[in-house]
Design a protein around this motif. Structure first.
Motif: not given
Length: 264
Positions: A1, A3, A5-6, A65
């Motif tokens: 995980m 913050d 990128y996904t 993101n």
């Protein structure tokens, strides 16, 4: 995980990267920006929606993101110009595509801030690309990286007139095999127009990670936004978007089939 990128992990040797799909701007950066910049008009809008079918086909999908206004993930971190002589945007853009300023007077990012953004936002995304490609390559002899982009059909800063609908770039043939590009160009894109290695030849990611000699093939697709949205207000138009998605699905299936042929 992360913050930054996904990453959606897949089952076939295709990674779809969407480096300009992000829209977030951190508060500490936004406070230095113009109101117009905060609306991130130069986003590659709805790429995740246009390629939503790819997950079911088994593709790996990587989506940032944060907005390209924070830092452009498809630029050389050393600031090398990908299109010498063209009026290009920088690693940390200071103007929008229409040349309007992104920052308030006296608030441009300095070198220290640029380096901070490289470390915090650029490097994690590129590490994700590199690690994902390496993981896929351990499982399959061949892997394809599809760089999924889109842009307004008319941007005088970058090109004259109206852009073709499908703009493929392979670093003038250096980032993928001639066989793969031939299979792409043999697809039926009608009623859309298509060109290869025209105004868009592939950005930093395509050029940095494409290594056809080692069976890592990178292709960039710059899709005209007139094929799926109202360019005056960036509204997604499902009736026409559904039509272009059929062509995108054909493309993704050809890329997957190519990797399976090479596997044999």
């Amino acid at each position: 995980m992360s913050d930054v990128y996904t990453l959606i992990k897949g089952s076939v040797p295709l990674l779809i990267s969407m480096p300009h799909n992000g829209q977030l701007i951190p508060d500490d950066i936004a406070k230095s920006m113009t109101d117009k910049a905060k609306k991130v008009p130069d986003t590659d809008w709805y790429k995740d929606k246009l390629y939503d079918f790819a997950k079911a086909l088994g593709a790996y999908i990587l989506i940032p993101n944060y907005s390209r206004y924070v830092i452009d993930l498809n630029r050389d971190p050393e600031g090398v110009d990908l299109y010498p002589g063209a009026n290009s945007t920088e690693l940390c853009p200071t103007t929008a595509f229409d040349l309007s300023p992104l920052y308030l007077k006296g608030k441009l990012p300095d070198q220290h801030e640029i380096e901070r953004r490289i470390e915090k936002y650029w490097q994690p995304y590129h590490q994700a690309i590199a690690v994902t490609l390496a993981d896929i390559k351990q499982q399959h002899p061949c892997v394809v990286l599809l760089e999924a982009h889109s842009i307004l059909s008319t941007v005088p800063r970058f090109f004259e007139g109206k852009l073709p609908d499908f703009n493929f770039g392979t670093a003038s043939g250096k980032s993928c095999s001639a066989q793969l590009l031939a299979q792409i160009t043999q697809l039926d894109f009608s009623p859309y127009t298509m060109v290869t290695n025209g105004r868009f030849k592939g950005g930093y990611i395509t050029r940095a990670y494409g290594d056809p000699e080692n069976n890592i093939h990178a292709v960039q697709l710059e899709l005209s936004q007139s094929t799926y949205l109202d360019e005056s207000n960036f509204e997604y138009l499902a009736p026409i978007a559904d039509q272009v998605k059929l062509k995108l699905k054909d493309l993704v299936q050809v890329l997957i089939a190519f990797t399976q042929t090479e596997d044999k």
